[in-house]
Write a protein that holds these residues in place. Structure first.
Motif: not given
Length: 535
Positions: A26-55
């Protein structure tokens, strides 16, 4: 018979296999990051994630970082592990959406109250979330003084001065200036294809080391501790570990297109940058590579912590063997890591024992930055395969197809994080994708015995970050360090997993706490999650 050192693998019958359980989880996460065409350096690095037991229910939860596109800021997502292979979105209740342009995440208990906190890096202001212990977090960024505004990347917690409080290192990629000609669209080329320009020409970002003051605030001690570069490099991922086993955690930073940093902790509140003389700054032939992801682990079971760094396509991922005395050797080709990595553009890096045979395997998340490569025959693709390297006594073989990773399909992968989501002894993996859905891979390997150690500091920091553990079974001795910050700008499980082969009990287990205290246990049963508290 269990063997150690440089002998043969424990059992040939072990087999690594993963199954994509994203849909049923039931994980339905979708990342969006900058322009689809990737025209700038800020558009391409993408995002990270974390495993943690917060509760604190003993089950690993998931925090997925999201980006931004044309004003669309979907926000980050926190998934609570329900314990049945399914996750529930609790972001709204927890208050951690952080609707900014997100990049990385690190998780640890910075205020020693028993609940793991979150630090999120952004293109813009970073965010520190304090876990209030009731299923929610509070944004304490302004009061804490950790809201560095820029183009941050990875973050890592570590107690560099051994005062029992976790400090925070924040890596910065670059000082982005959209007015510069090199930032305006497709003005460079890659194999004859017009593409955006890489980092060269931009000013490297300023990395920051924050000292934890113990009252909820942090102080910028970058200059006084010696971790401020005169000419900043393009930093991505940072990892704290004690590379010379002197009791003081050191700091490795992977840098894009520039030499990597290795900061040796001198034990007096200061660091010395020794990347070049130690052998981890450059490739074997003296080139700066495009360091992005990092995995730090003793891959050959010689008692010394090694470093795996992921790099750009048409280059190789680099494995630095720790030879002792803060000296490293590039053994990428000899160990079998280099050759299969050349066509890939690699990001997330894991060194984990997926079949529990006592040897850490390598998992690599791949994906190109130029969508335009699919329009030309240039021997690479935008979406790429995940890779899995089986470790046989220090020698790696790529077995991604046999491990079921081809069935996942090609991805625009970025981060990969490791943790046992169902406490069955098999290390599972979550892969983040730029402009695509996250993928959760369940470990269905035929595997050996195991133990997971959940450490809690007392005089040391509560998360036990920096604690080193030795586990001996027969002739096999393994070492692990608790790390808060890893892979590609992400966070693995804070608990330590050991594969134990055919062992039915651990002969000796030793914890070297950051406080310098030691805990020694003998004849410990295998196949359990064991809580160990510092006395």
């Amino acid at each position: 018979m269990i063997v150690g050192g440089h002998g043969p693998p424990l059992q040939e019958s072990y087999e690594i296999r993963f199954e994509d359980i994203t849909s049923s989880s039931r994980i339905q996460f979708k990342n969006v990051f900058g322009s689809v065409e990737k025209t700038r350096i800020t558009d391409v690095n993408g995002s990270g994630a974390a495993f943690l037991d917060f509760d604190r229910d003993g089950l690993l939860d998931i925090y997925a970082v999201n980006g931004s596109r044309n004003g669309e800021e979907p926000g980050n997502v926190l998934y609570r592990n329900e314990g049945n292979g399914r996750f529930t979105d609790v972001t709204a209740k927890a208050g951690v959406a952080d609707r900014r342009w997100g990049l990385g995440a690190a998780a640890a208990d910075y205020d020693n109250d028993g609940f793991v906190d979150l630090y999120v890096t952004n293109y813009g202001r970073n965010t520190l979330y304090r876990n209030t212990g009731n299923g929610a977090f509070t944004d304490v960024t302004e009061r804490s003084g950790t809201g560095r505004n820029g183009y941050s990347a990875g973050a890592a917690f570590g107690d560099y001065n051994r005062d029992g409080r976790l400090d925070l290192f924040v890596a910065s990629y670059l000082e982005y200036d959209a007015s510069l000609p090199i930032a305006r669209g497709l003005s460079c080329s890659y194999k004859g294809i017009p593409v955006f320009c890489g980092p060269a020409g931009f000013k490297g970002g300023r990395n920051i080391l924050y000292r934890n003051n113990g009252d909820g605030t942090f102080s910028d001690v970058t200059s006084e501790t010696g971790v401020e570069a005169q000419e900043p490099h393009y930093s991505f991922t940072a990892v704290f570990d004690d590379f010379n086993a002197d009791g003081w955690i050191d700091l490795f930073v992977a840098n894009d297109s520039t030499a990597n940093y290795l900061y040796q902790n001198l034990g007096n509140g200061k660091f010395k940058e020794i990347g070049l003389q130690s052998g981890v700054a450059l490739s074997e032939d003296g080139r700066a590579q495009a360091g992005m992801g990092v995995a730090v682990r003793d891959y050959n079971n010689d008692g010394r912590t090694d470093i795996l760094v992921t790099n750009f396509s048409d280059d190789y991922n680099t494995l630095y063997r720790n030879d002792g005395g803060m000296n490293f050797t590039d053994v990428s080709f000899a160990a079998g890591i280099a050759q299969p990595s050349f066509p890939m553009l690699a990001w997330g890096a894991l060194l984990e024992d997926f079949d529990n045979d006592g040897w850490s395997d390598a998992f690599i998340a791949n994906g190109h930055i130029y969508p335009q490569v699919d329009s030309r025959p240039v021997n690479t693709t935008y979406k790429q395969w995940l890779q899995l390297y089986k470790n046989s006594a220090g020698r790696f073989q790529e077995i991604g197809d046999a491990a079921g990773l081809r069935r996942v399909g090609q991805l625009s992968a970025r981060a990969a994080i490791a943790g046992d989501i169902n406490n069955d002894g098999g290390v599972d993996v979550l892969v983040s994708q730029i402009d695509g859905p996250a993928v959760l891979l369940s470990n269905r390997s035929r595997r050996g015995a195991w133990i997971i150690l959940d450490l809690e500091g007392a005089q040391s920091n509560r998360s036990a970050v920096g604690a080193r553990v030795r586990v001996t079974t027969g002739q096999l001795t393994q070492w692990r360090t608790v790390q808060a910050g890893a892979s590609y700008i992400s966070q693995n499980d804070l608990r330590l997993h050991f594969g134990l082969g055919q062992a039915t009990e651990i002969d000796e287990l030793e914890v070297l706490w950051p406080s310098t205290k030691r805990t020694v246990m003998t004849k410990v049963k295998t196949n359990q999650v064991l809580k160990v508290r510092e006395e």
